[in-house]
Design an enzyme around this catalytic site. Structure first.
Site, PDB file in Angstrom:
ATOM      1  N   HIS A 122      19.734  16.239 -21.901  1.00 41.87           N
ATOM      2  CA  HIS A 122      17.934  17.041 -22.290  1.00 41.87           C
ATOM      3  C   HIS A 122      18.528  17.158 -21.443  1.00 41.87           C
ATOM      4  CE1 HIS A 122      14.131  16.716 -23.007  1.00 41.87           C
ATOM      5  NE2 HIS A 122      13.652  16.199 -24.448  1.00 41.87           N
ATOM      6  N   ASP A 199      18.688   8.800 -16.254  1.00 40.73           N
ATOM      7  CA  ASP A 199      17.381   9.254 -17.572  1.00 40.73           C
ATOM      8  C   ASP A 199      17.647   7.744 -18.369  1.00 40.73           C
ATOM      9  OD1 ASP A 199      15.899   9.887 -19.471  1.00 40.73           O
ATOM     10  OD2 ASP A 199      17.025  12.074 -19.784  1.00 40.73           O
ATOM     11  N   GLN A 202      15.909   6.957 -23.919  1.00 43.38           N
ATOM     12  CA  GLN A 202      15.865   6.630 -24.728  1.00 43.38           C
ATOM     13  C   GLN A 202      17.525   5.376 -25.149  1.00 43.38           C
ATOM     14  OE1 GLN A 202      15.638   8.683 -27.963  1.00 43.38           O
ATOM     15  NE2 GLN A 202      14.737   9.996 -26.678  1.00 43.38           N
ATOM     16  N   LYS A 225       8.114   6.433 -25.310  1.00 42.59           N
ATOM     17  CA  LYS A 225       9.009   6.387 -25.991  1.00 42.59           C
ATOM     18  C   LYS A 225       9.234   5.361 -26.397  1.00 42.59           C
ATOM     19  CE  LYS A 225      10.721  10.746 -25.502  1.00 42.59           C
ATOM     20  NZ  LYS A 225      11.533  11.609 -26.008  1.00 42.59           N
ATOM     21  N   CYS A 365      16.277  19.937 -27.097  1.00 45.35           N
ATOM     22  CA  CYS A 365      16.230  20.276 -25.965  1.00 45.35           C
ATOM     23  C   CYS A 365      17.880  19.914 -25.322  1.00 45.35           C
ATOM     24  CB  CYS A 365      15.398  18.837 -25.256  1.00 45.35           C
ATOM     25  SG  CYS A 365      13.583  20.065 -25.750  1.00 45.35           S
TER      26      CYS A 365
END
Length: 409
Positions: A122, A199, A202, A225, A365
């Site tokens: 991302h 990260d 997700q 999220k 993104c």
């Protein structure tokens, strides 16, 4: 285990979904819906303990401070962290990653050093490292997956080496849905003395995460999220890393001592939390974590996997659908990216919206990934446990509607 995706015991918990029964919401990778308990927790904070935490010795402030620290502890436990003081609150994953790039990176990067990321990152985990490398005279190196989205052992060995100082990698791609081999990457990077940042935007909503098991040095995710409020994020880091990092923002409670000419910083995590924090948002995130824990991540993940399997199977039965990513539906963690032959994704999303089906269209993104794949943009249907077979039926009907509008058949 067979999962009944026709029944849906969850939608009633989510006011927006309950109030819009004809909506097929398939954009949870961008932001998830919030259960009523999250909204109630934010409201309760403002109605029962609204005050500035950390700064008052009166009962309301003490109560607000305790609410934040209790939330910090529950969030730490949720991601397998043993020390709540290693949890710093930010606004979102983007801010957490920028904090690492702007605060930690300048302390270690020298000309000729390398920072390793993947081509599927991302933009929030790409642009900060572009800037950090440019400022330091370092080189940005990309891990590239195979045609199934897998970063192979050979690729890891080829790209991570003695010049590597930092590796920053998404645990799960927001476009391909693949889970990256973070543990292997950590092992290789650490063998060269590099640190690894993850990260988790997700991954946290879709699977059990244990930062100790991953072996990473820092981990970031966003509340919105994982069914929590917008505007609240989390940065976990090892104590060694956080204590070595200078703060990015200054002022408020992040100081220990200030004179006319100098200042010293408060201990972690407070030194990273300048100014008044979003205490109600933190309370809301704690409520979201409690909701997931109550329902059971294993059960939620199993339901989501069944939903993805159903949607993937039915999409691939349509001859004009191109799936972006792995051939195996089990490799798509909550995300199916696709295109309809000859039809621009923006047109697809607009027509689907007219049928009350919400998907995402664009570059998500992740422009370097799409450019590398040779795809200008794509559609993305992202599912969560609160979806059901009816939502998938609506998705397929909307896809067929798009095709008929453009082809008349």
């Amino acid at each position: 285990m067979t999962v009944d995706i026709t029944a849906n015991p969850y939608k009633a918990d989510f006011p927006l979904l309950a109030n819009n029964p004809d909506l097929a919401f398939l954009d949870s990778a961008a932001t998830a819906q919030r259960p009523a308990c999250v909204l109630d927790a934010q409201k309760e904070f403002y109605e029962t303990m609204n005050s500035n935490p950390l700064r008052g010795l009166y009962s309301l402030s003490i109560q607000a401070t305790k609410a934040i620290e209790d939330a910090r502890a529950s969030i730490a436990a949720f991601i397998g962290a043993t020390d709540p003081d290693q949890i710093a609150f930010t606004r979102n994953t983007s801010e957490s990653l920028n904090l690492l790039a702007l605060s930690y990176a300048p302390t270690v990067l020298q000309p000729g050093d390398e920072v390793v990321i993947s081509i599927m990152e991302h933009h929030s985990n790409l642009i900060p490292w572009q800037q950090a490398c440019r400022n330091a005279g370092a080189t940005l190196v990309y891990l590239r997956p195979d045609d199934q989205g897998v970063i192979t052992d050979e690729e890891i060995q080829a790209k991570i080496g003695p010049k590597t100082k930092i590796v920053s990698i998404a645990q799960v791609s927001n476009v391909l849905g693949v889970e990256n081999p973070v543990k292997k990457i950590c092992d290789v990077a650490h063998s060269f003395g590099a640190v690894v940042f993850v990260d988790g935007a997700q991954s946290v909503p879709h699977m059990t995460v244990n930062v100790a098991d991953l072996g990473c040095d820092a981990f970031a995710f966003s509340g919105h999220k994982v069914f929590g409020p917008m505007g609240i994020g989390v940065l976990w880091g090892t104590r060694q890393l956080l204590e070595a990092m200078p703060p990015l923002y200054t002022g408020g409670e992040m100081i220990e001592y200030v004179s006319e000419t100098e200042a010293t910083w408060a201990p972690i995590p407070t030194k990273f939390e300048a100014g008044t924090q979003d205490a109600a948002g933190i309370a809301g995130l704690a409520a979201a974590i409690a909701y997931v824990n109550d329902k059971g991540m294993d059960a939620l993940a199993a339901r989501e996997a069944a939903l993805v399997q159903e949607a993937f199977t039915r999409l691939t039965q349509l001859p004009y659908i191109q799936i972006i990513g792995p051939d195996d539906p089990a490799a798509h963690h909550g995300v199916i990216s696709f295109n309809i032959e000859g039809i621009h994704p923006h047109d697809v999303a607009s027509i689907m919206d007219s049928a009350n089906v919400a998907i995402r269209a664009g570059h998500h993104c992740a422009q370097p990934l799409l450019a590398w794949l040779g795809v200008e943009s794509c559609c993305r249907a992202s599912l969560a446990f609160y979806n059901d077979r009816k939502d998938i039926d609506r998705l397929i009907e909307a896809v067929e509607l798009v095709w008929r509008i453009f082809h008349g058949a």
